[in-house]
Design a protein around this motif. Sequence first.
Motif, PDB file in Angstrom:
ATOM      1  N   SER A  81      12.768  48.274 -14.975  1.00  0.00           N
ATOM      2  CA  SER A  81      11.487  48.595 -15.596  1.00  0.00           C
ATOM      3  C   SER A  81      10.387  48.008 -14.732  1.00  0.00           C
ATOM      4  O   SER A  81      10.539  46.917 -14.182  1.00  0.00           O
ATOM      5  CB  SER A  81      11.401  47.989 -16.994  1.00  0.00           C
ATOM      6  N   TYR A  93       6.092  47.263 -14.546  1.00  0.00           N
ATOM      7  CA  TYR A  93       4.863  47.138 -15.310  1.00  0.00           C
ATOM      8  C   TYR A  93       3.682  46.992 -14.357  1.00  0.00           C
ATOM      9  O   TYR A  93       3.793  46.350 -13.316  1.00  0.00           O
ATOM     10  CB  TYR A  93       4.906  45.887 -16.201  1.00  0.00           C
ATOM     11  N   ILE A  96       2.288  45.278  -9.341  1.00  0.00           N
ATOM     12  CA  ILE A  96       3.430  45.840 -10.055  1.00  0.00           C
ATOM     13  C   ILE A  96       4.507  44.776 -10.132  1.00  0.00           C
ATOM     14  O   ILE A  96       4.797  44.109  -9.144  1.00  0.00           O
ATOM     15  CB  ILE A  96       3.952  47.095  -9.338  1.00  0.00           C
ATOM     16  N   SER A 124      -1.168  48.565 -18.317  1.00  0.00           N
ATOM     17  CA  SER A 124      -0.711  49.947 -18.455  1.00  0.00           C
ATOM     18  C   SER A 124      -0.365  50.290 -19.902  1.00  0.00           C
ATOM     19  O   SER A 124       0.295  51.285 -20.167  1.00  0.00           O
ATOM     20  CB  SER A 124       0.497  50.191 -17.550  1.00  0.00           C
ATOM     21  N   THR A 168       3.122  51.713 -21.541  1.00  0.00           N
ATOM     22  CA  THR A 168       3.854  52.479 -20.541  1.00  0.00           C
ATOM     23  C   THR A 168       4.761  51.568 -19.733  1.00  0.00           C
ATOM     24  O   THR A 168       4.318  50.585 -19.149  1.00  0.00           O
ATOM     25  CB  THR A 168       2.886  53.203 -19.588  1.00  0.00           C
ATOM     26  N   TYR A 183       7.336  51.959 -16.600  1.00  0.00           N
ATOM     27  CA  TYR A 183       7.722  52.894 -15.548  1.00  0.00           C
ATOM     28  C   TYR A 183       9.164  52.653 -15.122  1.00  0.00           C
ATOM     29  O   TYR A 183       9.625  51.515 -15.080  1.00  0.00           O
ATOM     30  CB  TYR A 183       6.783  52.747 -14.354  1.00  0.00           C
ATOM     31  N   LYS A 184       9.862  53.730 -14.809  1.00  0.00           N
ATOM     32  CA  LYS A 184      11.278  53.636 -14.431  1.00  0.00           C
ATOM     33  C   LYS A 184      11.463  53.405 -12.940  1.00  0.00           C
ATOM     34  O   LYS A 184      12.493  52.881 -12.532  1.00  0.00           O
ATOM     35  CB  LYS A 184      12.021  54.893 -14.857  1.00  0.00           C
ATOM     36  N   THR A 185      10.493  53.788 -12.133  1.00  0.00           N
ATOM     37  CA  THR A 185      10.587  53.586 -10.687  1.00  0.00           C
ATOM     38  C   THR A 185       9.302  52.938 -10.181  1.00  0.00           C
ATOM     39  O   THR A 185       8.250  53.039 -10.827  1.00  0.00           O
ATOM     40  CB  THR A 185      10.800  54.914  -9.928  1.00  0.00           C
ATOM     41  N   ARG A 186       9.404  52.305  -9.021  1.00  0.00           N
ATOM     42  CA  ARG A 186       8.230  51.673  -8.426  1.00  0.00           C
ATOM     43  C   ARG A 186       7.181  52.723  -8.060  1.00  0.00           C
ATOM     44  O   ARG A 186       5.982  52.501  -8.237  1.00  0.00           O
ATOM     45  CB  ARG A 186       8.622  50.862  -7.190  1.00  0.00           C
ATOM     46  N   GLU A 239       6.560  55.544  -9.564  1.00  0.00           N
ATOM     47  CA  GLU A 239       5.859  55.928 -10.790  1.00  0.00           C
ATOM     48  C   GLU A 239       4.813  54.874 -11.155  1.00  0.00           C
ATOM     49  O   GLU A 239       3.701  55.204 -11.570  1.00  0.00           O
ATOM     50  CB  GLU A 239       6.837  56.080 -11.961  1.00  0.00           C
ATOM     51  N   ALA A 240       5.166  53.611 -10.999  1.00  0.00           N
ATOM     52  CA  ALA A 240       4.239  52.528 -11.314  1.00  0.00           C
ATOM     53  C   ALA A 240       3.046  52.539 -10.359  1.00  0.00           C
ATOM     54  O   ALA A 240       1.906  52.312 -10.772  1.00  0.00           O
ATOM     55  CB  ALA A 240       4.957  51.186 -11.259  1.00  0.00           C
ATOM     56  N   GLY A 277       0.859  55.307 -11.438  1.00  0.00           N
ATOM     57  CA  GLY A 277       0.214  54.917 -12.686  1.00  0.00           C
ATOM     58  C   GLY A 277      -0.893  53.908 -12.473  1.00  0.00           C
ATOM     59  O   GLY A 277      -1.921  53.941 -13.157  1.00  0.00           O
TER      60      GLY A 277
END
Length: 76
Positions: A24, A26, A38, A52, A55, A57-60, A62-63, A66
């Motif tokens: 995960s 953040y 992150i 965030s 939310t 995020y499942k991948t870096r 995506e973070a 975001g």
Amino acid sequence: MKIKTIIAAAAVLTAFAAPAFAQSFYVVQDVKTKKCTITEAKPTTTETTVVSGDTIYKTRSEAEAGMKTVKVCTSN
């Protein structure tokens, strides 16, 4: 018959172990410097805060995407 048992046992173990390996990410902001970063763990101190919202995020990547949309991170 033994092979089927072994395969079934491996499948069950994998089903329980797979979520433990899920990461995960953040988007957090340092309270003093106002710099966003992150992290892989949800902050437990008051030195950083999750910006965030709810939310996770499942991948870096995506973070990172975001973080570009979080207003307090782009305004600095």
